[in-house]
Design a protein around this motif. Structure first.
Motif, PDB file in Angstrom:
ATOM      1  N   ASP A  96       0.837  -1.203   0.141  1.00  0.00           N
ATOM      2  CA  ASP A  96      -0.197   0.004  -0.018  1.00  0.00           C
ATOM      3  C   ASP A  96       0.807   1.256  -0.094  1.00  0.00           C
ATOM      4  O   ASP A  96       1.452   1.584   1.052  1.00  0.00           O
ATOM      5  N   SER A 150      -0.363   4.171  -0.856  1.00  0.00           N
ATOM      6  CA  SER A 150      -1.171   5.421  -0.609  1.00  0.00           C
ATOM      7  C   SER A 150      -1.114   5.970   0.816  1.00  0.00           C
ATOM      8  O   SER A 150      -1.613   6.977   1.005  1.00  0.00           O
ATOM      9  N   ASN A 174      -8.684   1.573  -3.588  1.00  0.00           N
ATOM     10  CA  ASN A 174      -7.789   0.880  -3.746  1.00  0.00           C
ATOM     11  C   ASN A 174      -8.179  -0.571  -3.944  1.00  0.00           C
ATOM     12  O   ASN A 174      -7.702  -1.151  -5.022  1.00  0.00           O
ATOM     13  N   SER A 175      -8.888  -0.872  -3.038  1.00  0.00           N
ATOM     14  CA  SER A 175      -9.544  -2.426  -3.521  1.00  0.00           C
ATOM     15  C   SER A 175     -10.318  -2.542  -4.842  1.00  0.00           C
ATOM     16  O   SER A 175     -10.294  -3.559  -5.717  1.00  0.00           O
ATOM     17  N   PRO A 177      -1.530  -4.407  -6.997  1.00  0.00           N
ATOM     18  CA  PRO A 177      -1.600  -3.661  -5.698  1.00  0.00           C
ATOM     19  C   PRO A 177      -0.532  -2.426  -5.931  1.00  0.00           C
ATOM     20  O   PRO A 177      -0.825  -1.117  -5.722  1.00  0.00           O
ATOM     21  N   ALA A 219      -2.056   0.126  -8.352  1.00  0.00           N
ATOM     22  CA  ALA A 219      -3.444   0.652  -7.889  1.00  0.00           C
ATOM     23  C   ALA A 219      -3.210   1.880  -6.812  1.00  0.00           C
ATOM     24  O   ALA A 219      -3.907   2.797  -6.802  1.00  0.00           O
ATOM     25  N   THR A 220      -2.351   1.467  -5.677  1.00  0.00           N
ATOM     26  CA  THR A 220      -1.935   2.272  -4.675  1.00  0.00           C
ATOM     27  C   THR A 220      -1.105   3.405  -5.210  1.00  0.00           C
ATOM     28  O   THR A 220      -1.199   4.596  -4.604  1.00  0.00           O
ATOM     29  N   THR A 272      -3.476   5.896  -6.292  1.00  0.00           N
ATOM     30  CA  THR A 272      -4.146   6.524  -5.237  1.00  0.00           C
ATOM     31  C   THR A 272      -3.350   7.538  -4.406  1.00  0.00           C
ATOM     32  O   THR A 272      -3.700   8.564  -3.985  1.00  0.00           O
ATOM     33  N   TYR A 329      -7.266  -3.847   2.789  1.00  0.00           N
ATOM     34  CA  TYR A 329      -6.870  -2.199   2.260  1.00  0.00           C
ATOM     35  C   TYR A 329      -7.607  -1.292   2.984  1.00  0.00           C
ATOM     36  O   TYR A 329      -7.182  -0.203   3.236  1.00  0.00           O
TER      37      TYR A 329
END
Lengths: 365, 340
Positions: free
Chosen positions: B85, B87, B133-134, B144, B147-148, B151, B237
């Motif tokens: 993660d 973000s 995120n999810s 991931p 994606a993060t 964000t 997440y």
């Protein structure tokens, strides 16, 4: 195990997910670039006869540059010229500024441009792009910061950071009640050891202390790397090491920019060492900060800051547009204006009247 | 890696060795080694500057630790599922900024109401980021990391859009709350430490925790035994986002304002804490106690270097060395286990 299989559900899809990830990554990167360019205000470049002045600054969302934008826009409206305002939102770095300059100069070429005002984020890195613009007969001006050589630059308007550092030393000495023969312990909160504005301010600060206040001892510098949280941590640790009961109690702090000012002010308040409007003596730590963010100005009124040194970005914006306009009309800078204009930094005090404070408080978008 | 390797099971598996080789087991335990190193670092700094061992400095370190540890906790859960993660740093800034805006609007009301609303808003923003995120992971099918990353960038940008670059608000009452009241602990710090403790128990003793490790160890096997992998990953997440939101509120209280760069760079420090703490980045294995000790270690290293007046650039080098050492120790331990 393969991380992608978490999301795809079947191994045969893994390659697809990877490809999509690449597409998405490039989309993300280009959208970041678009934010950099898209958030800028482009005042309609429709009429080709009209003078168009392009402004490229460092960190566009910084209140300092927002104020500069307001000044430049006001002057542009007054003179009926178009203003193109560009910059990366937050990163003050040549790697993000160079593409913006390139884009603006090509855009200017097709729109039969007039002038470029540039606040270079690095003294050397932007010089080749200035040359390109000059070759296309676009006069280039510097604002706030400058290219290493002003050879290709028509005019330069800047704040006087060294004088600002001197003013900070005077304000801090005053707030600590400086008397010759006594010792005063001071720390300096900086952003990095190399940022040019930091260096100029700090040099001015040190020179003034060496000249006028031999009793002031600078115990240490700490670096915040643009994070107010880190600035807070730094000051918090200094307050413990140089506590009021130690052999070297801290008397004053010079917070060299807005981020450090914020971190230092909160650390002093948490430590119960902040001055108030009425009391600022032993058992307190005098704080002189830089940059007139509105939150800092409110802490000035309550006495936490003994003084704030403010630059005048609004005036830098006005002067830059006026210089460029006059040069385009007459081929010369305005009468009485030399190639480099240095605007003094201003000292804001808790006793300053509200109109004065309002004039120098940085704008927000 | 075809079986689900839960550290709890791992230790019960090795039970017979315990009586004879307790010292070898102890030295092979990364958390224990980490604790030794942390104590050594502390002694070194305290020896150089005696004030480092004072209650005042402990109080400072607790405050700094609290701005990091919950991010590490959330990151431990995420990394246990094999994700990451990025973000959380900008979620700290974003939640603090949005919370500050909400609290500005309520400035006329009682301090308690203002701070409660602020906390709820901050956690809400964190949960929102976790949900996004999810969604990006499950519906846009992004890995991931990407994606993060999205964000992370969007959060940082939103902070600047909302604030215009300047901090929002001035709340001296909030700052006062972060001052240690019970020995070296402020009230918010106690809450954060309690959350950390509960999160640790939850990860290592609950079914949710076991599912988290199962997903990270082998998502296919986890699905085969009936674990809802999608739901598990989403929860993790969202948890990470919510913890970042709480951290955002805590940082707001420290600064007395919502600053757009308050959490900048924190995500990498949190990930560093998880890695130094002995988690495997590929998922399936993590120890929350390790993350907590590592977060404390990073905190005292940063403070100690400030005390010794060392440039923060060396701080980054120091953390990098810790990561390298931890990762090497882990690799050596693994090969030792395989050869025995």
């Amino acid at each position: 195990m393969n991380k992608e299989s978490l999301t795809s559900g079947a191994p045969t899809r893994t390659r697809w997910t990877g490809a999509k990830a690449v597409v998405a990554a490039s989309l993300a990167v280009s959208s970041i670039a678009l934010v950099g360019l898209g958030s800028a205000s482009v005042a309609g470049a429709s009429s080709s006869k009209k003078i168009t002045i392009a402004f490229v600054v460092g960190a566009e969302a910084d209140p300092f540059f927002i104020s500069m934008n307001a000044g430049a826009q006001a002057e542009a409206t007054k003179l009926h010229v178009d203003l193109i305002w560009q910059g990366n939102p937050s990163q003050y770095s040549p790697s993000t500024q160079i593409p913006v300059v390139q884009q603006v100069t090509t855009q200017l070429a097709s729109a039969k441009p007039s002038a470029l005002v540039l606040g270079p984020t690095d003294p050397k890195a932007l010089e080749p792009y200035v040359k390109v613009a000059v070759k296309k007969h676009i006069p280039v001006f510097n604002v706030d910061s400058q290219d290493a050589s002003l050879k290709n630059i028509t005019g330069f308007v800047t704040g006087n950071n060294a004088q600002g550092g001197q003013a900070a030393a005077d304000a801090l000495a005053g707030a600590m009640g400086y008397t010759a023969g006594k010792t005063y312990n001071v720390v300096v909160g900086m952003t990095s050891p190399t940022a040019t504005t930091n260096v100029l301010r700090y040099d001015g600060f040190k020179a003034e202390i060496a000249k006028k206040y031999p009793g002031i001892k600078i115990l240490a510098e700490a670096y915040s790397q643009s994070s107010p949280t880190t600035a807070n941590t730094n000051i918090q640790n200094w307050l413990t090491e140089y506590s009021q009961s130690s052999k070297t109690p801290l008397n004053g702090i010079f917070a060299i920019d807005g981020t450090n000012a914020e971190g230092a002010a909160s650390a002093l308040q948490a430590g119960g060492l902040a001055c108030s409007k009425t009391v600022c003596g032993s058992g307190h730590v005098a704080l002189v900060g830089y940059d007139a963010y509105s939150s800092n100005v409110s802490l000035l009124s309550s006495g936490v800051f003994a003084a704030l040194i403010a630059q005048d970005p609004y005036q830098e914006g006005i002067d830059s547009v006026f210089n460029a306009y006059t040069y385009l009309k007459t081929g010369k800078l305005p009468k009485g204006v030399s190639k480099t204009t240095t605007l003094p930094n201003v000292t804001l005090l808790p006793t300053s009247n509200s109109t004065f404070l309002a004039k120098y408080t940085y704008a927000t978008a | 890696m075809s079986i689900i390797v839960d550290p709890v099971q791992e230790s019960s598996f090795e039970k017979p060795d315990r009586s004879q080789l307790w010292y070898r087991r102890l030295l092979a335990n990364q958390q224990f080694l980490l604790l030794l190193v942390t104590i050594a670092i502390f002694v070194f700094f305290a020896f150089n500057r005696h004030v480092f061992a004072s209650a005042g400095e402990f109080g400072n370190n607790v405050t700094n630790f609290c701005t990091l540890v919950l991010l590490g906790v959330g990151e431990t859960y995420v990394i246990a599922t094999g994700g990451i993660d990025l973000s959380v740093g900008s979620t700290v800034s974003l939640s603090g900024v949005v919370g500050a805006i909400a609290m500005e609007h309520l400035a006329m009301h009682s301090e308690l109401l203002v701070l409660s609303v602020g906390t709820v808003v901050c956690i809400g923003i964190g949960i929102l980021v976790g949900v996004v995120n999810s969604a990006l992971i499950h519906y846009a099918r992004l890995v991931p990391f990407v994606a993060t990353l999205v964000t992370w960038g969007a959060g940082a940008g939103m902070c600047l859009v909302l604030t215009g670059g300047a901090p929002i608000g001035q709340n001296s009452g909030a700052i006062a709350l972060t001052v240690p009241k019970i020995w070296i602990f402020s009230y918010p710090a106690l809450i954060i430490i309690a959350i950390t403790f509960v999160a640790g128990l939850f990860l290592h003793l609950s079914r949710f925790g076991r599912f988290t490790f199962a997903v990270g160890s082998n998502a296919f096997a986890a699905r085969a035994v009936g674990i809802n992998v999608k739901r598990q990953v989403t929860s993790v997440y969202v948890l990470s986002g919510a913890l970042a939101g709480i951290t955002g509120m805590f940082v707001y209280m420290r600064l007395g304002s919502g600053a757009p760069t308050a959490g900048t760079g924190q995500e990498l420090i949190a990930i560093a804490a998880v890695v130094i703490g002995g988690a495997r980045l590929t998922g399936g294995s993590a120890r929350l106690s390790g993350t907590v000790i590592a977060a404390w270690m990073i905190t005292i290293v940063s403070s100690g270097l400030i005390f010794m007046n060392v440039s923060p650039n060396y701080n980054q080098v120091a953390v990098a060395l810790l990561i390298a050492t931890a990762a090497t120790a882990q690799a050596l331990r693994k090969s030792a286990r395989q050869s025995s």
